[in-house]
Design a protein around this motif. Structure first.
Motif, PDB file in Angstrom:
ATOM      1  N   LEU A  21      37.247  49.924  45.221  1.00  0.00           N
ATOM      2  CA  LEU A  21      38.708  49.918  45.141  1.00  0.00           C
ATOM      3  C   LEU A  21      39.238  48.495  44.987  1.00  0.00           C
ATOM      4  CD1 LEU A  21      39.478  52.614  47.861  1.00  0.00           C
ATOM      5  CD2 LEU A  21      39.442  52.913  45.371  1.00  0.00           C
ATOM      6  N   ASN A  22      38.465  47.694  44.257  1.00  0.00           N
ATOM      7  CA  ASN A  22      38.856  46.313  43.937  1.00  0.00           C
ATOM      8  C   ASN A  22      39.108  45.467  45.180  1.00  0.00           C
ATOM      9  OD1 ASN A  22      38.721  46.801  41.116  1.00  0.00           O
ATOM     10  ND2 ASN A  22      40.736  47.769  41.210  1.00  0.00           N
ATOM     11  N   ALA A  23      38.289  45.709  46.202  1.00  0.00           N
ATOM     12  CA  ALA A  23      38.364  44.870  47.401  1.00  0.00           C
ATOM     13  C   ALA A  23      38.069  43.420  47.009  1.00  0.00           C
ATOM     14  CB  ALA A  23      37.354  45.345  48.444  1.00  0.00           C
ATOM     15  N   VAL A  24      38.827  42.512  47.594  1.00  0.00           N
ATOM     16  CA  VAL A  24      38.745  41.100  47.233  1.00  0.00           C
ATOM     17  C   VAL A  24      37.794  40.391  48.186  1.00  0.00           C
ATOM     18  CG1 VAL A  24      40.030  38.960  46.895  1.00  0.00           C
ATOM     19  CG2 VAL A  24      41.102  41.163  46.352  1.00  0.00           C
ATOM     20  N   GLY A  25      36.644  39.963  47.653  1.00  0.00           N
ATOM     21  CA  GLY A  25      35.666  39.218  48.430  1.00  0.00           C
ATOM     22  C   GLY A  25      35.512  37.810  47.907  1.00  0.00           C
ATOM     23  N   SER A  26      34.543  37.091  48.467  1.00  0.00           N
ATOM     24  CA  SER A  26      34.365  35.675  48.121  1.00  0.00           C
ATOM     25  C   SER A  26      34.071  35.468  46.644  1.00  0.00           C
ATOM     26  CB  SER A  26      33.234  35.072  48.964  1.00  0.00           C
ATOM     27  OG  SER A  26      33.602  35.003  50.318  1.00  0.00           O
ATOM     28  N   GLU A  27      33.276  36.361  46.044  1.00  0.00           N
ATOM     29  CA  GLU A  27      32.942  36.181  44.630  1.00  0.00           C
ATOM     30  C   GLU A  27      34.176  36.362  43.750  1.00  0.00           C
ATOM     31  OE1 GLU A  27      29.808  37.790  41.219  1.00  0.00           O
ATOM     32  OE2 GLU A  27      29.540  38.365  43.336  1.00  0.00           O
ATOM     33  N   THR A  28      34.998  37.358  44.074  1.00  0.00           N
ATOM     34  CA  THR A  28      36.233  37.553  43.318  1.00  0.00           C
ATOM     35  C   THR A  28      37.142  36.345  43.449  1.00  0.00           C
ATOM     36  OG1 THR A  28      36.117  39.946  43.636  1.00  0.00           O
ATOM     37  CG2 THR A  28      38.250  39.027  43.017  1.00  0.00           C
ATOM     38  N   VAL A  29      37.253  35.816  44.666  1.00  0.00           N
ATOM     39  CA  VAL A  29      38.092  34.641  44.910  1.00  0.00           C
ATOM     40  C   VAL A  29      37.593  33.452  44.088  1.00  0.00           C
ATOM     41  CG1 VAL A  29      38.778  32.938  46.650  1.00  0.00           C
ATOM     42  CG2 VAL A  29      38.836  35.376  47.189  1.00  0.00           C
ATOM     43  N   GLU A  30      36.269  33.263  44.066  1.00  0.00           N
ATOM     44  CA  GLU A  30      35.692  32.155  43.302  1.00  0.00           C
ATOM     45  C   GLU A  30      36.001  32.303  41.817  1.00  0.00           C
ATOM     46  OE1 GLU A  30      31.296  30.351  42.149  1.00  0.00           O
ATOM     47  OE2 GLU A  30      31.514  31.621  43.930  1.00  0.00           O
ATOM     48  N   ARG A  31      35.859  33.515  41.294  1.00  0.00           N
ATOM     49  CA  ARG A  31      36.116  33.734  39.871  1.00  0.00           C
ATOM     50  C   ARG A  31      37.591  33.596  39.538  1.00  0.00           C
ATOM     51  NH1 ARG A  31      31.946  38.392  37.613  1.00  0.00           N
ATOM     52  NH2 ARG A  31      30.061  37.543  38.572  1.00  0.00           N
ATOM     53  N   LEU A  32      38.467  34.039  40.447  1.00  0.00           N
ATOM     54  CA  LEU A  32      39.890  33.877  40.234  1.00  0.00           C
ATOM     55  C   LEU A  32      40.255  32.398  40.196  1.00  0.00           C
ATOM     56  CD1 LEU A  32      42.779  34.990  40.021  1.00  0.00           C
ATOM     57  CD2 LEU A  32      42.830  35.090  42.535  1.00  0.00           C
ATOM     58  N   THR A  33      39.723  31.637  41.123  1.00  0.00           N
ATOM     59  CA  THR A  33      39.990  30.200  41.165  1.00  0.00           C
ATOM     60  C   THR A  33      39.526  29.521  39.888  1.00  0.00           C
ATOM     61  OG1 THR A  33      39.792  30.186  43.575  1.00  0.00           O
ATOM     62  CG2 THR A  33      39.534  28.072  42.451  1.00  0.00           C
ATOM     63  N   ARG A  34      38.327  29.871  39.436  1.00  0.00           N
ATOM     64  CA  ARG A  34      37.786  29.277  38.219  1.00  0.00           C
ATOM     65  C   ARG A  34      38.625  29.668  36.997  1.00  0.00           C
ATOM     66  NH1 ARG A  34      32.798  31.930  37.215  1.00  0.00           N
ATOM     67  NH2 ARG A  34      32.231  31.101  39.273  1.00  0.00           N
ATOM     68  N   ALA A  35      39.010  30.942  36.911  1.00  0.00           N
ATOM     69  CA  ALA A  35      39.789  31.404  35.761  1.00  0.00           C
ATOM     70  C   ALA A  35      41.140  30.707  35.694  1.00  0.00           C
ATOM     71  CB  ALA A  35      39.986  32.914  35.838  1.00  0.00           C
ATOM     72  N   LEU A  36      41.795  30.560  36.831  1.00  0.00           N
ATOM     73  CA  LEU A  36      43.094  29.893  36.826  1.00  0.00           C
ATOM     74  C   LEU A  36      42.962  28.440  36.404  1.00  0.00           C
ATOM     75  CD1 LEU A  36      44.623  31.395  40.096  1.00  0.00           C
ATOM     76  CD2 LEU A  36      45.272  31.933  37.749  1.00  0.00           C
ATOM     77  N   GLY A  37      41.884  27.800  36.819  1.00  0.00           N
ATOM     78  CA  GLY A  37      41.656  26.418  36.404  1.00  0.00           C
ATOM     79  C   GLY A  37      41.439  26.298  34.914  1.00  0.00           C
ATOM     80  N   GLU A  38      40.707  27.246  34.333  1.00  0.00           N
ATOM     81  CA  GLU A  38      40.427  27.203  32.900  1.00  0.00           C
ATOM     82  C   GLU A  38      41.656  27.551  32.063  1.00  0.00           C
ATOM     83  OE1 GLU A  38      37.201  29.930  32.608  1.00  0.00           O
ATOM     84  OE2 GLU A  38      35.698  28.512  33.347  1.00  0.00           O
ATOM     85  N   LEU A  39      42.483  28.449  32.573  1.00  0.00           N
ATOM     86  CA  LEU A  39      43.642  28.912  31.805  1.00  0.00           C
ATOM     87  C   LEU A  39      44.838  27.980  31.925  1.00  0.00           C
ATOM     88  CD1 LEU A  39      43.457  32.692  32.749  1.00  0.00           C
ATOM     89  CD2 LEU A  39      42.940  31.706  30.510  1.00  0.00           C
ATOM     90  N   ARG A  40      44.841  27.158  32.951  1.00  0.00           N
ATOM     91  CA  ARG A  40      45.999  26.310  33.222  1.00  0.00           C
ATOM     92  C   ARG A  40      46.376  25.432  32.033  1.00  0.00           C
ATOM     93  NH1 ARG A  40      48.425  24.710  37.998  1.00  0.00           N
ATOM     94  NH2 ARG A  40      49.664  22.788  37.833  1.00  0.00           N
ATOM     95  N   ASP A  41      45.391  24.838  31.401  1.00  0.00           N
ATOM     96  CA  ASP A  41      45.652  23.917  30.302  1.00  0.00           C
ATOM     97  C   ASP A  41      45.364  24.526  28.930  1.00  0.00           C
ATOM     98  OD1 ASP A  41      46.406  21.830  32.062  1.00  0.00           O
ATOM     99  OD2 ASP A  41      44.301  21.386  32.443  1.00  0.00           O
ATOM    100  N   ASN A  42      45.212  25.834  28.885  1.00  0.00           N
ATOM    101  CA  ASN A  42      44.986  26.526  27.617  1.00  0.00           C
ATOM    102  C   ASN A  42      46.339  26.801  26.964  1.00  0.00           C
ATOM    103  OD1 ASN A  42      44.453  28.314  25.520  1.00  0.00           O
ATOM    104  ND2 ASN A  42      42.822  29.362  26.627  1.00  0.00           N
TER     105      ASN A  42
END
Length: 256
Positions: A21-42
């Motif tokens: 049910l899309n529970a948010v764990g450490s791996e999801t948090v890590e990927r979200l953080t990385r994605a936001l960093g990559e998209l910020r300057d796109n």
């Protein structure tokens, strides 16, 4: 865990753990953080949509992972990472829209609260049930919710753990738009497309003015607004906007 797709100037970030049910764990948090960093300057990305795969947006933080913690320090570190990721989303310079369906509970609702706008399907439930587990929301729920709802309503949700129906959340202003069942993602993408059509510098400045201005006294906030729009006056996008208005066509903004 998190799927990222680019669709015509919109980045769609989808929580992709439907069996959990899309529970948010450490791996999801890590990927979200990385994605936001990559998209910020796109520069090809003008807006974000945050969604969930399967039958719900998110059941909240990953209780299985939390139950494995053996000390308060581990829990504190987890909550710290979650809070930091949501702060990155809230401070992201491009507008974000949560596409909520099924239910958004606990850390899932806190994720939606970190977005600028929220679209929810009729029948969706939104809540912070942590009180029923003997704890409280720890990733911004007790602070962001009262800024979006009447204080008494937010207190009731936090202190009882009872959810709001999407229609009531829309009536109170927590949800910006209602969608029919199955239509949240399409409605969120349509809203994001309208946002993405705006001038990027003005969009980012508008977010800052609202978010930062709420923490200032009125005179200081209005002065901040005046200085911000003065800077925008000198941009090429401002000139393009006026030209497009006179020519009765959509503006072609480049973020300069």
């Amino acid at each position: 865990m998190l799927r990222v797709e680019l669709r015509d100037r919109i980045a769609v970030l989808t929580l992709d753990r439907p069996r959990q049910l899309n529970a948010v764990g450490s791996e999801t948090v890590e990927r979200l953080t990385r994605a936001l960093g990559e998209l910020r300057d796109n520069d090809d990305v003008r807006a974000l949509v945050v969604a969930g795969a399967g039958r719900a947006f998110s059941a909240g933080a990953d209780l299985g992972e939390i139950e494995s913690f053996t000390s308060p320090g581990q829990f504190r570190a987890f909550v710290g990472r979650l809070t930091e990721a949501y702060a990155l989303l809230e401070d992201f310079p491009k507008p974000s829209v949560a596409a909520v369906h099924g239910f958004a509970f606990g850390g899932g609702l806190e994720l939606a609260l970190a977005c600028d706008l929220r679209v929810a399907e009729r029948g969706t439930r939104l809540g912070l049930p942590e009180m029923k587990l003997g704890v409280l929301p720890g990733a911004g729920g007790t602070q962001r919710l009262p800024r979006l709802l009447p204080t008494a309503v937010a207190k009731q949700m936090i202190l009882t753990g009872d959810p709001l129906d999407a229609t009531r959340a829309w009536e109170l202003g927590l949800v910006n738009e209602l969608a029919e069942p199955g239509g949240a993602l399409a409605a969120a993408e349509e809203l994001a497309a309208r946002l993405a059509a705006g001038a990027p510098l003005a969009l980012a400045a508008g977010k800052r003015l609202v978010d930062h201005g709420l923490g200032m006294d009125l005179d200081a906030a209005i002065a901040y607004e005046r200085e911000t729009v003065t800077v925008l006056f000198s941009t090429e996008d401002r000139a393009e906007g006026l030209k497009a208005f006179r020519e009765r066509r959509p503006g072609e903004f480049r973020g300069v």
